[in-house]
Design a protein around this motif. Sequence first.
Motif, PDB file in Angstrom:
ATOM      1  N   LEU A   1      40.767 -19.714 -16.336  1.00 48.02           N
ATOM      2  CA  LEU A   1      40.488 -20.787 -16.248  1.00 48.02           C
ATOM      3  C   LEU A   1      41.231 -21.838 -15.339  1.00 48.02           C
ATOM      4  CD1 LEU A   1      40.211 -21.914 -20.130  1.00 48.02           C
ATOM      5  CD2 LEU A   1      38.241 -21.705 -18.563  1.00 48.02           C
ATOM      6  N   ARG A   2      42.414 -21.250 -14.934  1.00 51.39           N
ATOM      7  CA  ARG A   2      43.166 -22.134 -13.820  1.00 51.39           C
ATOM      8  C   ARG A   2      42.487 -21.961 -12.797  1.00 51.39           C
ATOM      9  NH1 ARG A   2      46.364 -17.085 -14.241  1.00 51.39           N
ATOM     10  NH2 ARG A   2      47.534 -17.945 -15.848  1.00 51.39           N
TER      11      ARG A   2
ATOM     12  N   GLY B   1      45.551 -21.159 -19.503  1.00 49.92           N
ATOM     13  CA  GLY B   1      45.329 -20.732 -17.938  1.00 49.92           C
ATOM     14  C   GLY B   1      44.663 -19.305 -17.759  1.00 49.92           C
ATOM     15  N   SER B   2      45.212 -18.573 -18.466  1.00 52.35           N
ATOM     16  CA  SER B   2      44.640 -17.017 -18.110  1.00 52.35           C
ATOM     17  C   SER B   2      43.296 -16.657 -18.992  1.00 52.35           C
ATOM     18  CB  SER B   2      45.864 -16.130 -18.617  1.00 52.35           C
ATOM     19  OG  SER B   2      45.929 -16.288 -20.060  1.00 52.35           O
ATOM     20  N   THR B   3      42.911 -17.601 -19.651  1.00 48.28           N
ATOM     21  CA  THR B   3      41.468 -17.198 -20.476  1.00 48.28           C
ATOM     22  C   THR B   3      40.539 -17.204 -19.759  1.00 48.28           C
ATOM     23  OG1 THR B   3      42.389 -18.425 -22.409  1.00 48.28           O
ATOM     24  CG2 THR B   3      39.991 -18.129 -22.439  1.00 48.28           C
TER      25      THR B   3
END
Length: 568
Positions: A430-431, A455-457
């Motif tokens: 997502l980031r 953010g890592s999703t």
Amino acid sequence: MGDLNSIYLVAGLLVAFSILASRISARVGMPLLLLFLFIGMMAGEDGLLGINFDDYSQAYVIGQLALAMILLDGGLQTRMSTFRVGLKPALSLATLGVFITSGLVGVAAVWLLDLSWIQGLLVGSIVGSTDAAAVFSMLKGQGVTLNERVGATLEIESGTNDPMAIFLTLAFSQTLTGQVSGVSDSLLLFVQQFGWGLVFGLGGGWCVGRLLKWLDLASGLYALLTLALALAIFAVTNLTDGSGFLAIYLAGLMIGNIKGRHIEHIVPFNDGLAWLSLIVLFLVLGLLVTPTQLMAYFWPSVAVSVLLIFGARPIAVILSLKPFFRFRWREVFFISWVGLRGAVPIVLAILPVISGVEDASLYFNVAFVVVLMSLVVQGMSIGPMAKWMRVIVPPKSAPSRRKALGVFPENDYEMLMYKIDNRGVEDVPLRYLKFPSGTSLAAVFRSNAMIHPKGSTRLEKNDLVCAIGRSEDVSSLNKMFDGEARLKLARDFYGAFIMEGDAPMKDIAGAYGLTLSLGEQESTLGAFIARRVGGYPVVGDDVDWHGIHWVVHEVDGNAVTKVGLRLQ
């Protein structure tokens, strides 16, 4: 009490059956209005239930109320932005177009039905206008996305052309009964119809919209107050001999375009009410007709319908649009074809009956056949005709669910739901996705479980994404989460390459080996395309130049901001 409960039972079952049968209608391509009309006829005097309903006065009251609700909903859902390209041509069609159509059909009716000139012109007046109920429901029901120029013109025309038809019908009806004695009386009636309709519609709608924005009510009361005040505007306008139909459409337009928290409570309620009005209206009109009496006028009425569809309407549209506005011929032909007749002609045909016009049943039966023919011939072919005339644009992506949070009275935050069907965002942290600056990703739903996004999703296909943002963020989010099927349609339509509208034409000409005139060398691509289109460019406009289709992809006002390049 038993008779009353029987009425409730029959009415409830007829409405419920009409709604359930609409699923079948969508699959076989039958217009919904035709289905509702057919169910009403089957329940009528010559049908399966044998219900004897012949109260024209009561049917007229029901028809007026139902049409008012439908026009109110149409106004609420019409955006002011559509007036940029659609207002002037729509008004030309709603006045000059209806006048020409009525006159041509009237001449045909004199010859085909052996009528006097006034009687023939009354027939023409009754069937002269397109029907907002028919147009709105047909286009929505068939999922047709028209280019803005055509769609806006049809939408505004169908909401504003009733006053001219009503004026002509009243004038000729009253002439036949001796209530109107000359041209001066007719002109006075015309000025009153349009004048008071404009004054009460625009003024009353603006006041109601401001009141709703100021008030703090329970959510269910906004829609009820809107309905009550809109009906009051409708009634007051009619009492002053103005056009209540024009007034309530314009009132809805003003209310729907004043932003505030009230809008999200009003629109869904009125949309459901409009559907109920549509169903009830066509069921009642179906009950009112007697098929055995209809046959006495059937074949002459079919001839009138054919002349209307293939002659009077196209001639009226050409004369109302081509001399004054830059419509392409294929757009003109499509607008001609979508001159749908629906409930309005049948309701207007009741006026001669309740006014005591001689041989009034003729007008009702002729109007009924004309509506049937229009729904069958034109209504069932809107989709194929739109594709043939190339007036369709790819459907825009939209959130699967959208709801204001009620945090602020204006420019509120909204919950926006999207289903992931775009390989461009799948398996990307997502980031690395460029969300609009004012947007926050609130949750991701996968396999019936909620994931708190980090953010890592990484998103997966068929995930449901819940974003929090404002209305100005929706366009960017739509593009980000647009599905593969829609993306393919857009690429096929606009082409594989999208260029900025401010790109210098001399650079484009150099890159593609194109020849420019001296004046074109200093132009931008957007200005060049807008000039070729003429005046009011809309998404989907295309220019065939040097063997390439240059397709308008985005516009901002009258400026073309993005252009697609599609090779032939």
